[in-house]
Design a protein around this motif. Structure first.
Motif, short mmCIF file in Angstrom:
data_model
loop_
_atom_site.label_atom_id
_atom_site.label_comp_id
_atom_site.label_asym_id
_atom_site.label_seq_id
_atom_site.Cartn_x
_atom_site.Cartn_y
_atom_site.Cartn_z
N GLU A 16 50.04 40.02 36.64
CA GLU A 16 50.93 40.75 37.51
C GLU A 16 50.09 41.30 38.65
OE1 GLU A 16 52.84 43.80 35.25
OE2 GLU A 16 50.97 44.77 34.69
N LYS A 17 50.71 41.40 39.81
CA LYS A 17 50.05 41.92 41.00
C LYS A 17 50.94 42.99 41.61
CE LYS A 17 47.65 39.39 43.82
NZ LYS A 17 46.33 39.96 43.58
N PHE A 18 50.36 44.18 41.78
CA PHE A 18 51.10 45.26 42.41
C PHE A 18 50.66 45.49 43.84
CE2 PHE A 18 51.61 46.61 37.86
CZ PHE A 18 52.92 46.17 37.78
N SER A 19 49.64 44.75 44.28
CA SER A 19 49.20 44.73 45.68
C SER A 19 48.33 43.49 45.84
CB SER A 19 48.41 46.00 46.04
OG SER A 19 47.13 45.97 45.45
N ILE A 20 47.97 43.19 47.08
CA ILE A 20 47.10 42.04 47.31
C ILE A 20 45.76 42.23 46.59
CG2 ILE A 20 45.83 40.75 49.09
CD1 ILE A 20 48.85 40.16 48.94
N VAL A 65 50.34 33.00 43.89
CA VAL A 65 50.89 33.96 44.86
C VAL A 65 51.36 33.22 46.10
CG1 VAL A 65 50.35 35.92 46.38
CG2 VAL A 65 49.58 35.94 44.00
N ALA A 66 50.54 32.30 46.60
CA ALA A 66 50.89 31.56 47.82
C ALA A 66 52.15 30.73 47.65
CB ALA A 66 49.72 30.66 48.23
N ASP A 67 52.35 30.13 46.47
CA ASP A 67 53.53 29.29 46.28
C ASP A 67 54.74 30.06 45.73
OD1 ASP A 67 53.37 29.43 43.44
OD2 ASP A 67 52.45 27.45 43.27
N GLY A 68 54.59 31.37 45.51
CA GLY A 68 55.71 32.20 45.08
C GLY A 68 55.94 32.26 43.58
N THR A 69 55.11 31.56 42.80
CA THR A 69 55.23 31.61 41.35
C THR A 69 54.92 33.01 40.83
OG1 THR A 69 54.54 29.31 41.25
CG2 THR A 69 54.44 30.54 39.20
N GLY A 73 54.35 43.00 43.82
CA GLY A 73 55.31 44.09 43.83
C GLY A 73 54.60 45.41 43.67
N THR A 74 55.34 46.43 43.33
CA THR A 74 54.74 47.74 43.10
C THR A 74 55.13 48.21 41.71
OG1 THR A 74 56.65 48.96 43.95
CG2 THR A 74 54.94 48.35 45.54
N THR A 100 41.83 44.31 34.67
CA THR A 100 42.35 44.55 36.00
C THR A 100 41.21 44.39 36.96
OG1 THR A 100 43.99 46.09 35.19
CG2 THR A 100 43.48 46.22 37.52
N GLU A 101 41.44 43.63 38.01
CA GLU A 101 40.37 43.43 38.98
C GLU A 101 40.89 43.76 40.37
OE1 GLU A 101 40.37 38.89 40.29
OE2 GLU A 101 40.12 39.15 38.14
N ALA A 102 39.99 44.09 41.21
CA ALA A 102 40.32 44.33 42.61
C ALA A 102 39.35 43.52 43.43
CB ALA A 102 40.22 45.81 42.95
N HIS A 103 39.82 42.96 44.50
CA HIS A 103 38.93 42.22 45.40
C HIS A 103 39.37 42.48 46.81
CE1 HIS A 103 41.80 38.98 46.41
NE2 HIS A 103 42.26 39.22 45.21
N ASP A 104 38.44 42.30 47.71
CA ASP A 104 38.76 42.49 49.12
C ASP A 104 39.66 41.37 49.58
OD1 ASP A 104 37.21 44.76 49.24
OD2 ASP A 104 35.41 43.63 49.78
N ALA A 105 40.72 41.71 50.27
CA ALA A 105 41.67 40.69 50.72
C ALA A 105 41.21 40.07 52.01
CB ALA A 105 43.04 41.32 50.91
#
Length: 105
Positions: A16-20, A65-69, A73-74, A100-105
Motif C-alpha cells: 500500500e502507498k499513502f504517498s509517493i 503505480v504507473a499502470d494503476g494496479t 492514497g492517504t 515500510t520504506e521511504a525513498h526520494d521521489a
C-alpha cells in the motif's frame, strides 16, 4: 493492501502507498528463499529482517503505480483502492512480515 508480483523472481507481496515516498510491504513468502537479491545478501552474512526491499521489487512496485494496479492514497481515505477488500492474502504456512520504506521521489 494490494498484491504486487516481482517481475524478477515472481514473489508476491502485499503493498500500500499513502504517498509517493511511502510504501508499506508485507512479504507473503520467505524472501530469503524466493528472492535472489535477498538470498545473496543472506548468504554473505546479512539477515533478511534488515533488508527493506530489493531493486527488482522496487521497480515492480513503481510499475504497478504507473499502470494503476497500485494506487496512492492517504490513511484518512481508507484503503488506497477506494475501500475494496484485500484481494490477496499471505500464502498458507508462511509468516508475513511488514516493512515500510521511504525513498526520494
Amino acid at each position: 493492501m494490494r498484491p504486487v508480483e516481482c517481475a524478477a523472481c515472481g514473489n508476491q507481496v502485499l503493498c500500500e502507498k499513502f504517498s509517493i515516498a511511502h510504501t508499506s510491504v508485507q512479504w507473503t513468502a520467505d524472501a530469503a528463499l524466493v528472492c535472489a537479491e535477498f538470498r545473496d545478501r543472506v548468504a554473505h552474512g546479512g539477515t533478511s529482517a534488515r533488508i527493506r526491499t530489493c531493486r527488482s521489487l522496487r521497480s515492480s512496485i513503481d510499475r504497478a503505480v504507473a499502470d494503476g494496479t497500485l494506487t496512492v492514497g492517504t490513511p484518512d481515505s481508507g484503503t488506497p483502492d477506494s475501500g475494496t477488500p484485500d484481494s490477496g492474502t499471505p500464502e498458507s504456512g508462511t509468516a508475513g512480515t511488514a516493512a515500510t520504506e521511504a525513498h526520494d521521489a
